[in-house]
Every structure is written in C-alpha cells, then in structure tokens.
Design a protein around this motif. Structure first.
Motif, short mmCIF file in Angstrom:
data_model
loop_
_atom_site.label_atom_id
_atom_site.label_comp_id
_atom_site.label_asym_id
_atom_site.label_seq_id
_atom_site.Cartn_x
_atom_site.Cartn_y
_atom_site.Cartn_z
N VAL A 60 0.83 -1.20 0.00
CA VAL A 60 0.00 0.00 0.00
C VAL A 60 0.87 1.25 0.00
O VAL A 60 1.92 1.30 0.63
CB VAL A 60 -0.98 -0.02 1.21
CG1 VAL A 60 -0.24 -0.19 2.51
CG2 VAL A 60 -1.83 1.24 1.25
N SER A 61 0.41 2.24 -0.80
CA SER A 61 1.10 3.54 -0.83
C SER A 61 0.16 4.58 -0.24
O SER A 61 -1.05 4.51 -0.44
CB SER A 61 1.44 3.95 -2.26
OG SER A 61 2.37 3.07 -2.80
N VAL A 62 0.76 5.54 0.46
CA VAL A 62 -0.04 6.59 1.07
C VAL A 62 0.26 7.91 0.38
O VAL A 62 1.43 8.24 0.15
CB VAL A 62 0.29 6.72 2.57
CG1 VAL A 62 -0.57 7.81 3.21
CG2 VAL A 62 0.07 5.38 3.26
N MET A 63 -0.79 8.64 0.02
CA MET A 63 -0.60 9.95 -0.59
C MET A 63 -1.12 11.04 0.33
O MET A 63 -2.13 10.87 0.99
CB MET A 63 -1.32 10.04 -1.94
CG MET A 63 -0.67 9.19 -3.01
SD MET A 63 -1.29 9.59 -4.65
CE MET A 63 -0.57 11.20 -4.91
N ARG A 64 -0.37 12.12 0.36
CA ARG A 64 -0.82 13.27 1.15
C ARG A 64 -0.41 14.54 0.42
O ARG A 64 0.74 14.71 0.04
CB ARG A 64 -0.19 13.23 2.54
CG ARG A 64 -0.49 14.46 3.39
CD ARG A 64 -0.32 14.17 4.86
NE ARG A 64 0.90 13.41 5.08
CZ ARG A 64 1.99 13.89 5.68
NH1 ARG A 64 2.01 15.10 6.12
NH2 ARG A 64 3.05 13.14 5.86
N ARG A 65 -1.37 15.43 0.23
CA ARG A 65 -1.12 16.74 -0.39
C ARG A 65 -0.28 16.63 -1.67
O ARG A 65 0.71 17.33 -1.84
CB ARG A 65 -0.43 17.67 0.58
CG ARG A 65 -1.37 18.07 1.71
CD ARG A 65 -0.74 19.12 2.54
NE ARG A 65 -1.57 19.42 3.70
CZ ARG A 65 -1.21 20.29 4.61
NH1 ARG A 65 -0.08 20.93 4.52
NH2 ARG A 65 -2.01 20.52 5.62
N GLY A 66 -0.65 15.70 -2.52
CA GLY A 66 0.02 15.60 -3.81
C GLY A 66 1.32 14.83 -3.78
O GLY A 66 1.94 14.64 -4.82
#
Lengths: 510, 325, 372
Positions: free
Chosen positions: A212-218
């Motif tokens: 799993v990859s986590v994205m935050r604010r681009g």
C-alpha cells in the motif's frame, strides 16, 4: 516475461494552474499483486491514476510498463499498454446492452454484427474464467450496481488489460457485494493480473492488498507491505499526525420525543424507495442511519427536509403532524418550524456555487425578517451576519464577497454548517457531513454536531461512512432497500453486525 | 375527390417532404451525437443561395449542388467550433447561424446580382430535372389516360428529381449506419454518454464533429433542392421555417430514421394540402389555411407536452463534454 | 481563488467579443468591395447625425430594451426564451383589441389599458411554453420557437379575416382613434429638433422605467434572489424551499410581458394600427442585446442603443451604398450573438490565462500566499 515491475512511475508531477496536484511521485508495483493507494480527498490519487490512464498528461516524469518506458498521451495508448480502469462513476451507456458496452471502442472492423458475435463468445469464456456472470443482452439500466461494475471489469478484460485500476470500487456496494468483488480480484491476481486499488477505506486495504502507498497533499509519503502496518498507522500517515478515530463525547441524556416518523413511504421514478420507515428521535440524541448509498437514506432526508413528498405514512414534530404530502417548496417552510438541514451534497444542494458567500448565508432563510427591509433584501445586514458567522465557524478566507466555489471543500461545508446550525434548530438533519472534507474540518464539524446535541437538540445523521456513524451516534439504525433493518447501540455492536444488516441479512437468516 | 387529384396531392407531398426529410436526417445525426442543432434552417438557406448562384453562373446544377453543400458545411464547422471545441451554448450557436445565413445570403445576393437579394431565374439546364422512370408517362394527358396502377406509377413514383430519390434512399442508409456499423454504435454512444466513449479511447470531439459535418452535407443537399429543384432560383427567406419543421419532425419521430420519414411525409402532406386549398370545408366548419400551416408546430407542442407518448432526446444532448477528474 | 477581476468578466470580455463581431462584419463589407470605414461613417451619421436619425435610433432602441430585458430576465432563471417574437406579436394584438374596442377619452387612459392588454396577451402566450416546461419538462427553446410560428399564423388569420377593414386589401386593422395617439418626441422634446413625423414616443420612458424595475427585481427582491438561485441550480433551489414551477411560471410571465410592451411602442406609438409583421425581428434582436448586455439592465440599454443605431444607420447605408443590403444588420446581429454568446469561451480562456499569469507574477513578487 521479465521480473520488471508491472508499473513503475518515476518523478511524476502535475499541476492545474497554481495547484500542484502531484509532486515528484515515484512508485513501483510488482506483477500479480494488489496494490492499494490511500489518501484523503484531494490528496492527488485520482489525478495520478488519470495520468496513468492517459486522461491527463504529466508535466514531468516517466512511466514504465513491464520495464519499458511508455508514453501514455491518451486513453487509447493506455489501453494498448494493457491498462484498464474502472471508474468510480461507471462509464457505461445506460440504454445499450452489456455486449454493446463491452465492444464500444474495441470493435473488430466497421460492421457491428461480427463484432457482437465474437464478443458474445469471448464474454462467455471470460465469465467462466473469472466467475463474472452477466447476461450479455441485458440492458445496463436494468442491472444492479454490482452487476454494472462487473460489466466494467469485463470491458477491461475484453481489451486484454493486464493492469486494472479500480477507483473507489466499493463506495456503491453492499458489504456482501464488496466481498464478491474481492473474490473476483483475488482470482484476477491468481491469473497474473496486477491491480491498483484506490480507496479511502482502510479496512479494505488491510483485507485485500499486498502493498500500500499513502498519498498526502500531492505527494506519495510512504509505501509499505500491508502485513507490516495497521489502520491506525495508515491513518496517521494519511493525515501527517496522530488521528483520534474515536470522537470524544459524554453519554446522551435523551429527553422528550422531537421527531416521530411512522410507516413513511416515498415513491420516486415509479419505484418505492421508502417502504414504511418508522423511527423516533429525542432531545439531546443523535440517531445515526447506516447503510450503503442508495437504500433510501437520501429519500428519508429529502422528505423530512421538504424537498420531496411522501406517498404514505406520517411525520410529527413535538407531537404535531407535519404535512408531508406537500413539499416545502410548495408553500410550507421546514426552516420556520425549527428544522435545520445540512444536505448530502453541498455543491448541488447546499450552496449556489456561483453566489458569493454572503448570498449563500441567506440561502433558504431569505424570507427571514432580519434579512429584509420591506419588499427588498437588506444586503448590508446579510453581509454583516456572514462576517460574524465566518469568524465563529472559522471559515477561511473570511471574505464574504468570494464566490462559494472559491472556497475549499471543508470551508464550503463550514458555511453550510454555520447557516443551518447557528439557529440552534430543534431538529437537525445532516447528510454526509464530512464527505470530501479535510480531517481538520471533519473534527470541527463533528464537535459542532455534538455541541448541538448537548444543547438538547435532536439530530438525524446520515452517512455512508460507518466509522462516522459509530463514532457520533447515540443510537444506530441500519437501512436496507427502503426499510430499517434494525437498531443497535454503538457500544453493543460492531462493524460486522452492522455490515450484515446493511446487506439486508437479519438475525433470523444469519 | 378524384383519384388523380389525390395522387397529385400525394405527389406534391413527396416533393415538399424531401427538403424536410434531408434536414430532419441531418438533425438526427447531429442530435444523436449529442449536439443540438437549431441551425438547420440557416444551413439550408445558405445552401439554397449558393446552389442557385453557382448553378446560375456555372451553368451546371451539379457544381451548384457542390457549392451549396460546401456553404452549408462551413456553417456546420462554425457550429462545431462554437459548441464542441469551445463548449459554447449549442442553442445560441444555432440561433447565431440562422441569422448569419439569413443575412449573408441576401447581402451576397445583392452584391452579386443586384436584384434585391435574389438570384436570377435559373434556366432549365441549371436545375434538377424530373426523372421519368422507364415505362412512365410524363405528360398530364398521358397520365390521365392510364389505369389507376399506371397513374400511381407515373404520377407518384416517377417524375421526381434525383434528389427526391436520394433523400428517400437516405432513410434506410441512415438506419443501417446507425444500427449496423461501428460508426453508428459510437455515434449513439457519444450522444448518450460521452464519458463512456472517451474512456474507451475514442475521440468525443472527432465523433461529434463527424456528426455535425454529416448534418452539414445533408442540409446542403436540402437547401440545393429548394432552389434548384423545387423552384428555379433563390429568394430571400426561401427556407420559410422548413428547418424548424424538420426539427419538429425529428422530435415527432423521437430521433429514429423510419419514423422521421413518416413525420416528414405527414408534414409535407399538410403543406401540400395547404398549397392546393385555401380553406378546407369540413361540414359546417371551415379550416383556415393558416391552421394547416401552423399544424406541424401545434403537433410538436402536443408531442413535447407528452400527451402522445414521451419524446426523450439523447441523454447527453445539448451538453458540451468536459472531462472530469 | 478568483480567476480574474469582476470588471474583466462584466466589461472587458463582452467588449472584446463585440469588437471581434464588428471586425468580422467589417471584413464582410470589405470583401463585398466597399470601405468598412466609410460604411461605419455613414451608419454613425445616419444614426446620430440628426434629430431625425436620433428619433429612429431611440425608437428602435426602445423596442430592443423591452425584448432584451425579456430575454435577460429569463436568462437569470436559465430559461432561453426565443419566443419574444411571438409574444410581442400577441402583445400587439392586445393593444389593438383594447384600443379598437373602447372609445378612449384621453391617451393616458388608453396607454394604461394598452399596456395592461399588451402584457396580458403576451404573458399568456408565454405561459403555455412555461407551463409545459415546468410541469411536463418540454424543452422551452423548442416550444417557444413553435409558438412564434403559431403566433404568426394566428396573426395572419386574424388580420385577414377579423381586423381587416372592409374593402381594403391590406392585412391590417383600422387606425386607432386620434385620442389614443401617444405624445411623440416633437411634443415632449421639440426643442431638440424632433419633428412631428418622428417615431420616437413616450414609450422610451416606459422602457427606462422597466430597466430600473428589472434591476430592482433581480438584485434587490426575494423573488429575484429566488430566480437567480433557480437559474444557478434547480436542486439547490428545491433544497432551499423554492418552488421551481412557480419560478418558471413567474419568470416567463414577466419575460413575456416585457416582450409584449414592445408593441406599445410600435403598434400604439408609431403605426397607430395593427399591421402584419410589425415585430420585424425585434424579438430576436433581444437575444443579441441580452447576451451582449450580460443580462444586466445597464448592459441591455447600451446594447439596445447600439442595435438601434445599427437599424437606423443600416437604413441610411442601404441608401448610400446600394451594394450593401440592409440585411447587413442581420449579419452583424448574428456575429454579436455568435461572439458574445456561443464563442464566449474563445475570448474568455485567453483573457483568463493572461490574468492568471499576471496574478502569479504579482504573487511571486510578494510573499508566498498562505491561503494555498
């Protein structure tokens, strides 16, 4: 076959005007795995997937498919590269048959008949292989949502997709349908397909993904093996700080009955959407309605809010009957009776996006004497009220002359919340209060709802987020197919039990 | 009523229905692809002028036809640029095109011919002649002496210009294209849900432009028919609302080709009856000619009111396509 | 974040569009082989060079203010009323009916009655498409077009069979009594050089009053607020307790009534009898006027004045440049509709990106924006 990753992204960046949607994103997904991508709304997940599917062109960066640098200038190129995408909102032609939808854009030759014959044969094979049973001659609008999603998946397989992107696939499914979907995904993985699953539901990530990859604010902040992480850790990575998944609140002290609904029925588009709903809400109490979207919650909210009329049943407020055969739009104002309504969709219902903030503050309350002088509206008074509300509800930027569409989702929602809750209505109807809202605003809005309850007001909360329902409600009612399947107390139930109710399974049958 | 009189009215029905049918099918392609076209009238008018003007100057009706089609297509491109490329309001674009055509045709006519905004009368070799089918009579006396079957053949079936037969042939052709070809499938899809077409990797803009261009060609033929077959030259406002009647027929037919034929024949029949009889005596009642002229419009309002079945337009009609994230 | 300042949206973009429309029109004139500059000179002189010119310019502008306001009011509710032509025709019928039926002692009473009947008839004509849109979902653009043709057939029938003076071949009504004749510009502004033959009459003041009333209605009343809300989003309007049927009906009745007022200017103020086709496309010019004027009364007045000048100047142009037909006005009208309406985005997008890059440069010069 090489050992190269099925998908590798290197340094992808994309901006829309001044907004940087994706910043220097690199990611690698091994063949034959299910990879999850999580992040808040607006974190840039959808943009990244749109780039991978050729809907947008990245400003910078490279895409490698099976180890080969691949330019994806349009969807056609993505399809050629073996990428298929199942969108959150299905891209199906509703009055076409399944087989027509499947061949659209992937026909063999200019004549239709041979294409259809060939597709029929291939569809039968694919259905067999992956357990995706669908009648090829059924018209899409006659199919259930779950089956429509199968058509979307079949469409991709028909185009020989090896990489499948699924964008929020379970949002419209019952837990049971979601389970079926996961079984299909597992079979696809076993056949060597690579799957990208975009979701904000951490439970699903834990259940089905390998990595799993986590994205935050681009930005892509972390990539981890699912087995090595936990929901709490993922949530923290999404937000960038510790998140209290639980809302602090004191036990409720319910008083007299505010709203009483008995055997409420609503017909819409020839279909009975509410099939005899009965419920009660007391002072100082939050009643949460759980359920998969489309099981009558919207109609319940709209009929109580006076947007639509009922075909049967009765509703009373403090013991006196409410006319539900005429909508509020036809002469009676629910607002004047002390009913506030935070609608499910702020952009198409709660706000006029082209109106300035101050005009929106009066929306629905424009007949209020304090906003009017004689026959004319008192613009100065409304603006002053708007400035005051913006300050107290922390709307940023606090500029009443800005059009509603210029505010972020969270601040738009705060304008709606300020308008509907500041009058301390006896009954507050709330639909999806935190959809598309950033975490900071979510906490603020949750606190406001609880504060209103503590003032002794009655609140009807409708949300498709089970966590929100469990965190806020004093009592939970579960809706399925226009009926209330049962009521539970939040501390005496769990997600599993609620999930069964949401799928229409009652104790006797389970 | 005499049999031959009925035949003559039906013959005239076919002639008057032809431009309606061509324009109606033009609208069908465009609207099935999701682009509303209330500019049928303007495209017809500009084609009528250029067809007549070029047929007159070149002496060849075929060159005239080409010029008419080309002029109509220029306006079609304009509609495409405004409503597809720049995602403007399709209705406003259509209104603009109607006025542009009405104005330009007269302005250019005045400049070229200085006859008050009309073209000179076309000589017979610069017009579409009537085709006499083998074995048919072509003179009034000859027909009058035939038996009923022969009269049907000679009066009704034979003796039309080639464009009439072309228009009639367009009906099955359109049906075939729409329901039996890949292009037709995609065309119908883009009018119902352009996002489905876009994600399938097909150009929405390309398909819609293709549809709008086909509409341009058909309107061009319709206009050329008006000025070089139905009459002999262009006069101001000669399309006389036929574009809107065609639009009415399209709604009446609920966007289906065979029904379009029936609707256009019906409206052509009203026109033919109105031309032949000023007022119609129905027992005590006199139906004024103006009522016959207004009848197509009244019928469409009735259809739109849903009093006789509901007319559901293509779902994406009128909406410019914007990619969503 | 706003893409560009309000003045750019309200003034700059329409201005660029109109300039583009006129440049293309000039191109057409040049292709015809005449000088666009000289043509413009003739038109300006024709429209504004004399009291005679002014009289016609303002007379036409009066019509266009009414029909422009009619389209503009409907636009605010996102209703496209193409039926101004037919509604105005019915307004004329109303004027003729009441002025012929009653022996009016004084023009002021006759005017009040004519206004009432004009608005009654034209609003009634707009009511049917409005009702069908509100209750049956019938597309109002199509139904109003159809109603234009039905109105035209109806008027021909009535003028030929009912109103026609016995013995006359002309399809027109009898002249109205002299007591109903409205004061014209020679009466109230004779000092400015207007002659008795000028068509300009006191209706122009009615048009200006209508502008003020429309402005108040749209931007200062609750009804106007509801109309605008409905125009932006029907679902939101329902959420706020606004009844769509009521809004559609009221808006179209107002719109129709405004279109009908145009008949007071023409039928009562100028022709002084009902003649065939007296609307002469003014209903359609209203579309161009509303689009160009951004549906704002001030914009409508300016655009109406421009089109009034075009109509009067165009008449002069035809006189002095016979190669240019009077239909050149229709071409210009079409181009204005095209550029200000359908091709709005073509002008808007580049202007927006210019403002965006200007803003970015300013932001970069200042400190980074904390709101982002």
């Amino acid at each position: 076959m090489t050992d190269a990753p099925a998908i590798e992204l290197r340094g992808i960046s994309k901006s829309f005007g001044p907004v940087l949607a994706n910043r220097d994103i690199s990611m690698s997904v091994a063949r034959g795995t299910i990879h999850g991508i999580v992040g808040e709304n607006g974190a840039g997940k959808s943009t990244l997937m749109s780039i991978l599917y050729g809907f947008y062109k990245a400003d910078a960066g490279e895409i490698f498919i099976n180890g080969t640098a691949t330019a994806i200038p349009d969807s056609q190129a993505a399809i050629r590269a073996g990428i298929g995408m199942v969108h959150q909102h299905f891209k199906l032609v509703e009055n076409f048959t399944v087989v027509e939808n499947v061949i659209l854009g992937a026909e063999n030759g200019a004549m239709l008949r041979p294409s259809i014959a060939r597709a029929r044969k291939l569809l039968a094979e694919l259905s067999e292989e992956y357990g995706l049973k669908v009648d090829p001659d059924a018209v899409i609008e006659d199919l259930s949502v779950g089956h429509q999603q199968r058509v979307e998946i079949l469409k991709q397989l028909y185009r020989h997709a090896d990489i499948l992107i699924l964008d929020e696939p379970t949002g419209v499914l019952t837990p049971a349908e979601a389970d079926q979907l996961f079984r299909i995904l597992e079979r696809l993985r076993a056949e060597g397909k690579t799957i990208l699953l975009i979701t904000h539901k951490l439970r699903e990530i834990m259940e089905i993904t390998d990595t799993v990859s986590v994205m935050r604010r681009g930005e892509m902040t972390n990539t981890v093996r699912t087995a090595d992480t936990s929901p709490a850790e993922l949530a923290e990575m999404m937000v960038g700080r510790k998140v209290l998944l639980q809302v602090d609140k004191t036990p409720a002290t319910p008083g007299e009955v505010v709203l009483k609904v008995s055997d409420l029925r609503v017909r819409r588009g020839g279909v009975e959407r509410l099939k005899g709903v009965s419920l009660e809400i007391r002072r100082g109490e939050i009643l949460g309605i759980a359920g998969v979207a489309g099981n009558g919650q919207t109609e319940l909210l709209e009929v109580l809010g006076g947007m639509i009329t009922a075909s049967g049943g009765a509703v009373s407020l403090f013991g006196s009957g409410l006319d539900i055969t005429r909508s509020a739009a036809n002469g009676q104002s629910r607002r004047a009776m002390g009913i506030g309504h935070v609608p499910e969709d702020r952009q198409t219902e709660g706000l006029i996006m082209g109106f300035e903030a101050w005009e929106n503050v009066a929306f629905g309350y424009h007949h209020d004497p304090k906003y009017n002088v004689g026959p004319l509206m008192d613009h100065a008074a409304i603006k002053a009220d708007c400035v005051d509300k913006m300050a107290r509800y922390d709307v940023r930027p606090p500029n009443p002359r800005l059009p509603a569409r210029s505010f972020s989702g969270g601040n738009q929602q705060k304008i709606v919340v300020a308008r509907e809750m500041d009058r301390a209505p006896d009954l507050l109807l709330v639909g999806q209060p935190t959809r598309g809202v950033d975490i900071g605003a979510i906490e603020f809005i949750h606190r406001q709802i609880i504060a209103l309850r503590d003032q002794g007001k009655a609140i009807l909360l409708i949300s498709v987020e089970l966590d929100e329902i469990m965190g806020l409600s004093d009592r939970i009612a579960v809706m399925f197919d226009g009926r209330i399947m049962g009521e539970r107390l939040p501390d005496q139930t769990d997600q599993h039990e609620l999930g069964l109710l949401m799928a229409g399974v009652t104790e006797g049958a389970a | 009523m005499e049999f031959l009189t009925i035949l003559q009215i039906l013959d005239s029905t076919v002639r008057l229905a032809t431009p309606l049918l061509l324009a109606c099918l033009a609208g069908l392609y465009s609207e099935r692809a999701g682009v509303f076209d209330i500019g049928l009238e303007g495209k017809m008018l500009v084609a009528a002028f250029f067809a007549a003007a070029i047929a007159y100057t070149s002496g060849s009706v075929w060159v005239g036809l080409l010029a008419g089609v080309a002029a109509s297509m220029v306006l079609a491109v304009l509609h495409g640029i405004a409503s597809i490329t720049f995602r403007g309001n399709q209705l406003i674009s259509g209104v603009a095109i109607n006025f542009l055509a009405a104005g330009l045709a007269v302005v250019i006519a005045q400049t070229w011919f200085a006859q008050g905004g009309r073209t000179p009368q076309l000589p017979s070799d610069a017009r579409f002649g009537n085709i006499v089918l083998p074995g048919a009579e072509s003179t009034i006396r000859g027909i009058a002496q035939q038996g009923p079957l022969g009269q049907v053949y000679s009066e009704l079936i034979s003796g039309h210009s080639i464009l009439v037969y072309l228009a009639l042939a367009m009906v099955p052709l359109t049906w075939w294209v729409l329901y039996r070809t890949r292009f037709g499938l995609r065309l119908r899809a883009v009018g119902e849900n352009p996002a489905a077409v876009d994600t399938a990797g097909i150009s929405v803009v390309g398909l819609r432009f293709a549809a709008v261009m086909i509409a341009g060609v058909l309107c061009g033929i319709a206009g050329a028919y008006l000025s070089t077959a139905l009459s002999a030259g262009f006069v101001k406002d000669m399309s006389a609302g036929r574009g809107f009647i065609a639009l009415a027929a399209l709604i009446f037919a609920k966007w289906r080709p065979w029904y379009a034929l029936s609707a256009c024949l019906l409206f052509g029949f009203f026109d033919a009856v109105g031309n032949r009889y000023q007022n119609i005596q129905l027992g005590e009642f006199v139906v004024p000619v103006q009522f016959m002229q207004a009848l197509p419009y009244i019928l469409v309002v009735i259809v739109l009111a849903g009093l006789v079945g509901k007319a559901i337009p293509p779902r994406a009609g009128g909406e410019p396509y914007v990619k969503e994230r | 974040m706003d893409r560009m300042p309000k003045w750019a949206d309200v003034v700059l973009i329409p201005l660029i569009s109109v300039v583009l429309a006129f440049m293309v029109s000039g191109l057409v004139v040049a292709i015809i082989g005449e000088s666009p500059l000289r043509a413009m000179q003739i038109m300006l002189r024709g429209a504004f060079g004399s009291a005679y010119g002014w009289g016609y310019t303002l007379y036409y502008a009066t019509n266009f203010i009414f029909t422009g306001l009619a389209v503009a009011v409907a636009f605010h509710a996102r209703l496209f009323n193409i039926g101004g032509e037919g509604q105005a025709a019915l307004g004329g019928l109303g004027v003729a009916v009441i002025l012929l039926a009653v022996d009016w002692p004084h023009w002021s009473l006759a005017l009040a009655a004519a206004m009432g009947f004009a608005m009654l008839f034209s609003a009634a004509w707009a009511a049917v498409p409005a009702y069908l849109q509100a209750r049956r979902g019938s597309h109002i653009v199509i139904t109003t077009i159809m109603f234009n043709y039905i109105a035209s057939a109806l008027l021909v029938y009535l003028l030929v069979n009912v109103f026609r003076v016995e013995g006359s071949m002309a399809p027109e009504s009898a002249s109205f009594a002299a007591t109903t004749h409205l004061p014209n510009a020679a009466d109230f502004a004779g000092g400015l050089g207007f002659r008795g033959s000028t068509p300009l009459n006191i209706s122009i003041f009615l048009a200006l009053i209508a502008c003020v009333l429309v402005w108040l209605l749209i931007w200062r009343t609750r009804l106007g607020y509801e109309i605008r809300s409905f125009g932006h989003s029907e679902t939101a309007a329902v959420y706020a307790g606004i009844n769509p049927t009521r809004i559609i009906m009221i808006t179209m009745l107002i719109s129709g009534a405004l279109a009908g007022m145009m008949a007071v200017n023409v039928v009562m103020g100028e022709a002084e009898r009902l003649v065939l086709d007296f609307v002469e496309g003014a209903g359609f010019v209203g579309i161009a006027v509303a689009l160009m004027g951004r549906s704002h009364p001030v914009g409508v007045v300016l655009a109406a004045l421009l089109f009034g000048a075009l109509y009067q100047g165009g008449a002069e142009l035809q006189f002095e440049m016979p190669a240019i037909s009077r239909e050149m006005i229709v071409v210009i009208q079409a181009l204005v509709i095209l550029f200000t309406g359908a091709l709005d985005n073509m002008v808007r997008m580049p202007v927006q990106s210019i403002f965006l890059s200007l803003k970015r440069r300013r932001d970069n010069a200042a400190r980074p924006n904390p709101a982002e």
